[in-house]
Design a protein around this motif. Structure first.
Motif, PDB file in Angstrom:
ATOM      1  N   ASP A  66     -27.211 -57.183   4.785  1.00 40.23           N
ATOM      2  CA  ASP A  66     -26.553 -57.012   3.498  1.00 40.23           C
ATOM      3  C   ASP A  66     -26.570 -58.347   2.724  1.00 40.23           C
ATOM      4  OD1 ASP A  66     -24.807 -56.179   1.478  1.00 40.23           O
ATOM      5  OD2 ASP A  66     -23.223 -55.590   2.856  1.00 40.23           O
ATOM      6  N   LYS A  89     -21.686 -56.372   5.135  1.00 40.62           N
ATOM      7  CA  LYS A  89     -20.491 -57.204   5.011  1.00 40.62           C
ATOM      8  C   LYS A  89     -19.310 -56.338   5.463  1.00 40.62           C
ATOM      9  CE  LYS A  89     -22.718 -60.714   3.140  1.00 40.62           C
ATOM     10  NZ  LYS A  89     -23.165 -60.816   1.773  1.00 40.62           N
ATOM     11  N   THR A 103     -20.068 -68.699   9.312  1.00 38.41           N
ATOM     12  CA  THR A 103     -20.074 -69.572   8.123  1.00 38.41           C
ATOM     13  C   THR A 103     -21.496 -69.621   7.571  1.00 38.41           C
ATOM     14  OG1 THR A 103     -20.518 -71.507   9.461  1.00 38.41           O
ATOM     15  CG2 THR A 103     -18.223 -71.077   8.956  1.00 38.41           C
ATOM     16  N   TYR A 106     -22.766 -71.695   1.732  1.00 44.61           N
ATOM     17  CA  TYR A 106     -21.742 -71.897   0.712  1.00 44.61           C
ATOM     18  C   TYR A 106     -20.540 -70.982   0.888  1.00 44.61           C
ATOM     19  CZ  TYR A 106     -25.150 -68.583  -1.245  1.00 44.61           C
ATOM     20  OH  TYR A 106     -26.039 -67.565  -1.431  1.00 44.61           O
ATOM     21  N   GLY A 134     -28.557 -70.529   9.431  1.00 44.22           N
ATOM     22  CA  GLY A 134     -28.779 -69.630  10.576  1.00 44.22           C
ATOM     23  C   GLY A 134     -27.527 -68.886  11.026  1.00 44.22           C
ATOM     24  N   THR A 136     -25.769 -66.550   9.542  1.00 41.52           N
ATOM     25  CA  THR A 136     -25.866 -65.107   9.278  1.00 41.52           C
ATOM     26  C   THR A 136     -26.754 -64.432  10.325  1.00 41.52           C
ATOM     27  OG1 THR A 136     -25.707 -65.598   6.917  1.00 41.52           O
ATOM     28  CG2 THR A 136     -26.486 -63.400   7.512  1.00 41.52           C
TER      29      THR A 136
HETATM   30  O1  LIG Z   1     -28.647 -68.908   7.107  1.00 39.72           O
HETATM   31  P1  LIG Z   1     -27.352 -68.837   6.362  1.00 39.72           P
HETATM   32  O2  LIG Z   1     -26.839 -70.208   5.987  1.00 39.72           O
HETATM   33  O3  LIG Z   1     -26.322 -68.027   7.091  1.00 39.72           O
HETATM   34  O4  LIG Z   1     -27.614 -68.139   4.964  1.00 39.72           O
HETATM   35  C1  LIG Z   1     -28.485 -67.087   4.740  1.00 39.72           C
HETATM   36  C2  LIG Z   1     -27.798 -65.886   4.186  1.00 39.72           C
HETATM   37  O5  LIG Z   1     -27.159 -66.204   2.931  1.00 39.72           O
HETATM   38  C3  LIG Z   1     -27.542 -65.252   1.948  1.00 39.72           C
HETATM   39  O6  LIG Z   1     -26.726 -64.137   1.941  1.00 39.72           O
HETATM   40  P2  LIG Z   1     -25.376 -63.962   1.148  1.00 39.72           P
HETATM   41  O7  LIG Z   1     -24.261 -63.951   2.144  1.00 39.72           O
HETATM   42  O8  LIG Z   1     -25.303 -64.939   0.019  1.00 39.72           O
HETATM   43  O9  LIG Z   1     -25.473 -62.454   0.655  1.00 39.72           O
HETATM   44  P3  LIG Z   1     -26.362 -61.607  -0.342  1.00 39.72           P
HETATM   45  O10 LIG Z   1     -27.650 -61.287   0.365  1.00 39.72           O
HETATM   46  O11 LIG Z   1     -25.521 -60.398  -0.511  1.00 39.72           O
HETATM   47  O12 LIG Z   1     -26.585 -62.370  -1.608  1.00 39.72           O
HETATM   48  C4  LIG Z   1     -28.931 -64.829   2.378  1.00 39.72           C
HETATM   49  O13 LIG Z   1     -29.280 -63.565   1.844  1.00 39.72           O
HETATM   50  C5  LIG Z   1     -28.808 -64.808   3.881  1.00 39.72           C
HETATM   51  O14 LIG Z   1     -28.325 -63.562   4.358  1.00 39.72           O
END
Ligand SMILES: O=P(O)(O)OC[C@H]1O[C@H](OP(=O)(O)OP(=O)(O)O)[C@H](O)[C@@H]1O
Ligand SMILES: Nc1ncnc2[nH]cnc12
Length: 179
Positions: A66, A89, A103, A106, A134, A136
Motif C-alpha cells: 500500500d 496500511k 519507521t 519520513y 528498508g 517497510t
Molecule cells: O524503505 P522505506 O524507508 O520504508 O520507504 C519506502 C516506502 O515509503 C513509501 O511509501 P509510503 O509509506 O510513503 O506510502 P505510499 O506508497 O502510500 O505513498 C514507498 O512507497 C515505500 O513503500
C-alpha cells in the motif's frame, strides 16, 4: 540484455525528482511521472515482469504494498497469472489480520495482512515502488512469514542506495533503477 539495460536507463532518466518533499532534506523520486506516459509505463511493466520471472524460486502469489506498490504488483500478478495479495496500511483490511509497525524515511506507520491471504508454504514475491531505509519492506517480509508464506524475493522499481535498505532484507532483492 543491452536492450533491458537501456530500457532501465530510460525509466531512470524519466523519474522526476523533487527536492525537500515532503520534508527538508528529502529528495522525493516521483514514480508517477512514468505513469503519465503510456509508452514508458508499458516499458516499466515489461521490465518488472521480466525481473519477476528471473527469481530462482518461482512465486505462487504477488504481494503488493500500500499504496504505490499496488500500481505495479497488480500488473505483474496479471502477467504471471498468479493471485495478488495486498499488504495495507493498518485499519483498512476486513476480516482477521496480523499487523506490525515500522519507521520510514519520513515518519512511522503500521502495515497489515489478512491471515488467510497466503497458503502455508506458498512462495510470495513482494513488490513495491521504492526501497529507502528498508523498514517497510522488512515489515512486509515479517508479515508474509507470520501468516505462513515463504519469500521468493522482493522487487522494487527504485532503490535509494545511500539509505542501505537492502542490508535489512535477508531474501533476494532486485531493483530496476538505483540512485
Ligand atoms: O524503505 P522505506 O524507508 O520504508 O520507504 C519506502 C516506502 O515509503 C513509501 O511509501 P509510503 O509509506 O510513503 O506510502 P505510499 O506508497 O502510500 O505513498 C514507498 O512507497 C515505500 O513503500
Ligand atoms: N525519497 C523518496 N521518494 C519517493 N518516495 C519515497 N518513499 C520513501 N522515501 C521516498
Amino acid at each position: 540484455m543491452a536492450e533491458i539495460e537501456s530500457k532501465k536507463q530510460l525509466i531512470k532518466e524519466n523519474i522526476r525528482a523533487y527536492n525537500d518533499f515532503p520534508k527538508p532534506g528529502i529528495v522525493f523520486r516521483d514514480v508517477f511521472s512514468i505513469l503519465q506516459n503510456p509508452e514508458l509505463f508499458s516499458i516499466l511493466r515489461e521490465l518488472l515482469t521480466f525481473s519477476a520471472k528471473s527469481f530462482e524460486v518461482k512465486p505462487d502469489v504477488i504481494v503488493g504494498l500500500d499504496s504505490r506498490g499496488f500500481l505495479f504488483a497488480t500488473l505483474v500478478a496479471l502477467d504471471l497469472q498468479v493471485p495478488f495479495v495486498p499488504i495495507r496500511k493498518k485499519g483498512k483490511l476486513p476480516g482477521p489480520t496480523k499487523a506490525a509497525s515500522y519507521t520510514l524515511e519520513y515518519g512511522t506507520d503500521a502495515l497489515e495482512i489478512s491471515t488467510d491471504a497466503i497458503g502455508k508454504g506458498q512462495n510470495a514475491l513482494i513488490i513495491d515502488d521504492l526501497l529507502g531505509t528498508g523498514g517497510t519492506l522488512q515489515t512486509a517480509c515479517n508479515l508474509v512469514k507470520e501468516v505462513g508464506g515463504n519469500i521468493s524475493g522482493c522487487l522494487l522499481v527504485i532503490e535509494l542506495k545511500e539509505l542501505n535498505g537492502k542490508s535489512k532484507i535477508n531474501y533476494p532483492v532486485q531493483s530496476l533503477v538505483q540512485y
